[in-house]
Scaffold this motif. Structure first.
Motif, mmCIF file in Angstrom:
data_model
loop_
_atom_site.group_PDB
_atom_site.id
_atom_site.type_symbol
_atom_site.label_atom_id
_atom_site.label_comp_id
_atom_site.label_asym_id
_atom_site.label_seq_id
_atom_site.Cartn_x
_atom_site.Cartn_y
_atom_site.Cartn_z
ATOM 1 N N LYS A 224 -19.535 -35.598 39.183
ATOM 2 C CA LYS A 224 -20.346 -35.856 37.999
ATOM 3 C C LYS A 224 -19.699 -35.243 36.762
ATOM 4 N N GLN A 225 -20.149 -35.717 35.584
ATOM 5 C CA GLN A 225 -19.584 -35.244 34.334
ATOM 6 C C GLN A 225 -19.772 -33.740 34.168
ATOM 7 N N VAL A 226 -20.918 -33.226 34.602
ATOM 8 C CA VAL A 226 -21.158 -31.795 34.464
ATOM 9 C C VAL A 226 -20.172 -30.992 35.301
ATOM 10 N N HIS A 227 -19.832 -31.524 36.491
ATOM 11 C CA HIS A 227 -18.838 -30.855 37.344
ATOM 12 C C HIS A 227 -17.454 -30.910 36.717
ATOM 13 N N LYS A 228 -17.126 -32.031 36.109
ATOM 14 C CA LYS A 228 -15.824 -32.175 35.442
ATOM 15 C C LYS A 228 -15.683 -31.156 34.306
ATOM 16 N N LYS A 229 -16.749 -30.979 33.540
ATOM 17 C CA LYS A 229 -16.710 -30.033 32.423
ATOM 18 C C LYS A 229 -16.547 -28.597 32.924
ATOM 19 N N ILE A 230 -17.245 -28.277 34.001
ATOM 20 C CA ILE A 230 -17.131 -26.932 34.581
ATOM 21 C C ILE A 230 -15.698 -26.685 35.066
ATOM 22 N N ARG A 231 -15.107 -27.695 35.739
ATOM 23 C CA ARG A 231 -13.728 -27.549 36.230
ATOM 24 C C ARG A 231 -12.755 -27.369 35.070
ATOM 25 N N LEU A 232 -12.967 -28.120 33.989
ATOM 26 C CA LEU A 232 -12.083 -27.995 32.824
ATOM 27 C C LEU A 232 -12.176 -26.590 32.227
ATOM 28 N N ILE A 233 -13.391 -26.053 32.136
ATOM 29 C CA ILE A 233 -13.564 -24.704 31.603
ATOM 30 C C ILE A 233 -12.861 -23.676 32.484
ATOM 31 N N VAL A 234 -13.033 -23.826 33.805
ATOM 32 C CA VAL A 234 -12.369 -22.917 34.748
ATOM 33 C C VAL A 234 -10.856 -23.020 34.605
ATOM 34 N N TRP A 235 -10.374 -24.239 34.493
ATOM 35 C CA TRP A 235 -8.920 -24.470 34.373
ATOM 36 C C TRP A 235 -8.365 -23.804 33.110
ATOM 37 N N MET A 236 -9.059 -23.964 31.991
ATOM 38 C CA MET A 236 -8.609 -23.371 30.733
ATOM 39 C C MET A 236 -8.682 -21.841 30.786
ATOM 40 N N LEU A 237 -9.698 -21.313 31.483
ATOM 41 C CA LEU A 237 -9.779 -19.854 31.647
ATOM 42 C C LEU A 237 -8.598 -19.334 32.470
ATOM 43 N N LEU A 238 -8.215 -20.077 33.496
ATOM 44 C CA LEU A 238 -7.041 -19.696 34.287
ATOM 45 C C LEU A 238 -5.774 -19.735 33.439
ATOM 46 N N PHE A 239 -5.681 -20.742 32.590
ATOM 47 C CA PHE A 239 -4.538 -20.854 31.675
ATOM 48 C C PHE A 239 -4.479 -19.654 30.726
ATOM 49 N N LEU A 240 -5.617 -19.303 30.134
ATOM 50 C CA LEU A 240 -5.657 -18.175 29.199
ATOM 51 C C LEU A 240 -5.351 -16.863 29.916
ATOM 52 N N ALA A 241 -5.830 -16.730 31.146
ATOM 53 C CA ALA A 241 -5.550 -15.519 31.927
ATOM 54 C C ALA A 241 -4.053 -15.408 32.223
ATOM 55 N N THR A 242 -3.427 -16.550 32.552
ATOM 56 C CA THR A 242 -1.987 -16.562 32.806
ATOM 57 C C THR A 242 -1.209 -16.169 31.552
ATOM 58 N N CYS A 243 -1.640 -16.701 30.405
ATOM 59 C CA CYS A 243 -0.985 -16.353 29.133
ATOM 60 C C CYS A 243 -1.137 -14.863 28.833
ATOM 61 N N ALA A 244 -2.307 -14.318 29.151
ATOM 62 C CA ALA A 244 -2.546 -12.891 28.917
ATOM 63 C C ALA A 244 -1.616 -12.037 29.777
ATOM 64 N N VAL A 245 -1.472 -12.412 31.037
ATOM 65 C CA VAL A 245 -0.550 -11.692 31.927
ATOM 66 C C VAL A 245 0.890 -11.845 31.438
ATOM 67 N N TYR A 246 1.226 -13.050 31.003
ATOM 68 C CA TYR A 246 2.583 -13.338 30.522
ATOM 69 C C TYR A 246 2.949 -12.459 29.328
ATOM 70 N N SER A 247 1.948 -12.182 28.480
ATOM 71 C CA SER A 247 2.208 -11.451 27.236
ATOM 72 C C SER A 247 2.355 -9.948 27.427
ATOM 73 N N ILE A 248 2.089 -9.453 28.615
ATOM 74 C CA ILE A 248 2.207 -8.017 28.869
ATOM 75 C C ILE A 248 3.656 -7.574 28.669
ATOM 76 N N ASP A 249 3.850 -6.602 27.799
ATOM 77 C CA ASP A 249 5.182 -6.059 27.505
ATOM 78 C C ASP A 249 6.155 -7.163 27.095
ATOM 79 N N TYR A 250 5.660 -8.095 26.280
ATOM 80 C CA TYR A 250 6.479 -9.234 25.845
ATOM 81 C C TYR A 250 7.164 -8.886 24.524
ATOM 82 N N HIS A 251 8.461 -8.627 24.597
ATOM 83 C CA HIS A 251 9.251 -8.291 23.412
ATOM 84 C C HIS A 251 10.551 -9.102 23.453
ATOM 85 N N PRO A 252 10.511 -10.346 22.983
ATOM 86 C CA PRO A 252 11.695 -11.217 23.066
ATOM 87 C C PRO A 252 12.855 -10.690 22.231
#
Length: 636
Positions: A224-252
């Motif tokens: 259902k559409q409500v399930h799709k929206k929940i999955r998208l939110i979860v997916w984007m949260l995982l993406f943001l969490a990955t970016c946060a981990v990636y940025s740890i001690d990030y000094h290019p």
């Protein structure tokens, strides 16, 4: 006169049909195999077992592993602007398993590409109808040709670049997990896709973009559409969490000013379009135009299939509403009479589907088939845009000249090939034959272009082979090479073929010598007056700013001829310059009566800080690896 029975005739016909089917399978298997075999032959002929460029920066990591004092921080450390955590682990394992044989990562790169193709083949096989027809095989054979094309020759011959193939594989597997594994629940499929995107994120910087490119596949999950929206939110949260981990001690180490690039938008656009067109055309201007055409075609497919996907969602929702209302009616009838309710239920399940339901089903099938290729194409575009933002300052010529980026941009061509196949299949009957003809014509043209570009790649790689072989000899003799201005800065320096940062090569060579992975020349005997003729040093020509040294060199008792000549001064048993033995010498071959000496001449220019040294007593030498000797050339 004998009469053959119908059974006998049917048997012969059946046997003929089986033979034709078997022959077709053999031919198709051969066509799929040809690009892979050609690639393996290319790598086997042109690979040189010597580290180059970024690989030397891994030597300190290997030393720590060998000493047993390596930490996670060593793997986590930035490499340029990338976190290559997983490639570092893989390369380290291969290095210790093979004493840092560079051919091991090259074989793994081919293996990763092979798994990627298998995953793409499975994605293409998801469609229920037309699997195995000529158009389907044409699309997949073309996908195979693109994926294994020699246009990517720089990455095929550079073990460090396995990260590109790893990222591509991880993203294709992520998309496959989302759209094709219906035996798993959506939660498990999202988990698997997230694992693959996580690995991609910590293999190259553009791996982070896999989360964004996979959004269409995440939204295509059933529910259902409500399930799709929940999955998208979860997916984007995982993406943001990955970016946060990636940025740890990030000094290019190298920072790119995005703001300054926005002040020159045409430069970025030119680089971006040239990058997209580089697998097809490698010429300034034409590459950008080819990239624009490729982008426009993919944009049309986004509009065409996106429109169908939206229609599919609306139709399916309407169908679900109708189904829900019908269920309510049946339940109410059941309260009055159980038998009529059962009859009504059977009538609805066994009867013909409504036109809306049939349309919804058809559109849903199109969505399921098109979505993975839309995601793959989107990933290629986003990655190319990221590369353009980071490299546009070097000009579009770099996007054209460097073949390493084609491993990413080829994914866009593959997506277009597969979407084009779906477009032709979905076209209505009156236009279908025309579109099939156009598709086959474009596919044939694309195959021809890839063949021509592959021939150019072979020619380019062949011309660079001697320099890599000379660099391999140079590395073996590094203990006898001075830290001269020539070896540091001259474009003819054999050390600079290994890395422009020659100090990094020297440090890395010392490390792998201590680990015991490679044998370097030591205790080499200098033979000043050999009995046989090994070559000749002509009288050097000098000016105020330049010294020209030239001559010829051979190894008379060895089929393998010298790749480089080394120059020394006075009685020093070390060398300040090198020259490549690669110039035409038909006169030498005629005099010595051997075709081995057709390219025995050499020449080199010495300038800068070494000029004053070179104007004294110069001697030229070749290295005889059989007897571990430096043999002096006559003349001078």
């Amino acid at each position: 006169m004998s009469v053959r029975s119908p059974t006998s005739q049917r048997s012969r016909g059946s046997g003929y049909s089986v033979d034709r089917t078997f022959m077709k399978k053999i031919i198709l298997f051969t066509l799929y195999l040809i690009p892979v075999v050609l690639l393996i032959g290319f790598v086997a002929n042109f690979s040189i077992n010597v580290p180059v460029d970024d690989e030397w920066r891994l030597a300190s990591l290997f030393e720590k592993i060998a000493a047993g004092n390596v930490t996670f921080k060593d793997f986590w450390a930035l490499h340029s602007n990338h976190r290559i955590l997983f490639p570092k682990i893989i390369i380290a394992v291969l290095a210790f398993a093979s004493r840092w044989n560079i051919n091991y990562p090259l074989c793994l790169s081919i293996g990763l590409a092979a798994i990627t193709f298998i995953a793409m083949y499975k994605l293409s096989s998801m469609q229920v109808k037309n699997v195995g027809d000529d158009l389907w095989h044409l699309a997949n054979i073309l996908t195979c040709i693109l994926l294994f094309s020699l246009v990517q020759h720089e990455n095929w011959l550079w073990g460090f670049q396995l990260a590109w193939f790893l990222v591509n594989l991880c993203f294709v597997l992520a998309v496959s997990a989302l759209v094709s594994n219906y035996q798993f629940s959506p939660k498990i499929r999202i988990f698997l896709a997230a694992v693959f995107c996580f690995i991609a994120s910590f293999s190259l910087a553009q791996g982070l973009l896999s989360w964004l490119a996979a959004i269409p596949a995440v939204m295509a999950l059933e529910g259902k559409q409500v399930h799709k929206k929940i999955r998208l939110i979860v997916w984007m949260l995982l993406f943001l969490a990955t970016c946060a981990v990636y940025s740890i001690d990030y000094h290019p180490s190298r920072k790119t000013s995005i703001i300054s690039l926005f002040n020159k938008p045409l430069v970025v656009i030119d680089y971006f379009l040239s990058l997209l067109g580089s697998p097809i055309v490698r010429s300034p201007g034409l590459s950008a135009f080819a990239g624009l055409v490729i982008l426009a075609v993919f944009g049309y497919f986004i509009w065409y299939f996106g429109k169908n996907i939206l229609s599919s969602s609306v139709a399916l929702n309407d169908s679900a509403d109708i189904s829900s209302d019908s269920s309510v009616v049946i339940v109410r009838c059941a309260k009055q009479s159980q038998v009529p309710a059962i009859a009504s239920s059977l009538a609805m399940t066994e009867g013909d589907k409504s036109p809306d339901a049939a349309i919804a089903s058809s559109l849903a099938m199109t969505e399921r088939e098109a979505v993975p290729w839309l995601s793959i194409g989107l990933f290629s575009i986003l990655s190319s845009l990221l590369i353009a933002l980071g490299r546009a300052e070097f000009g579009a010529i770099q996007a054209i000249a460097s073949s390493r980026y084609t491993t990413n941009t080829i994914l866009l061509l593959i997506a277009i090939v597969q979407l084009g196949k779906l477009f032709v299949r979905e076209t209505k009957a009156p236009f279908k034959l025309n579109y099939k003809f156009i598709y086959r014509g474009v596919a044939g043209l694309l195959i021809a272009i890839i063949i021509v570009n592959s021939q150019q790649a072979i020619a380019q790689t062949s011309s660079a082979l001697l320099y890599k072989q000379g660099a391999q000899d140079c590395l073996q003799l590094i203990n006898y090479l001075e830290t001269s201005d020539f070896f540091k800065n001259s474009p003819e320096s054999c050390l600079r073929v290994l890395s422009k940062k020659t100090w990094l090569v020297r440090e890395g060579a010392a490390i792998i010598d201590r680990i015991g992975w490679r044998k370097f020349a030591k205790n080499v005997e200098f033979i000043a007056n050999p009995e046989k003729v090994y070559g000749y040093l002509e009288k050097p020509q000098t000016t105020d700013k330049l010294l020209k040294a030239a001559g010829w060199a051979v190894l008379p008792d060895n089929r393998k001829q010298p790749n480089i000549v080394l120059l020394s001064v006075g009685d020093k048993q070390s060398f300040f310059a090198n020259a490549y033995v690669n110039l035409d010498s038909p006169d030498i071959a005629k005099t010595l009566k051997s075709q081995l000496y057709n390219n025995a001449r050499w020449a080199v220019d010495v300038s800068g800080g070494d000029l004053s040294i070179a104007q004294t007593d110069i001697k030229a030498w070749v290295y005889n690896p059989v007897d571990n000797q430096f043999v002096q050339l006559r003349g001078g």
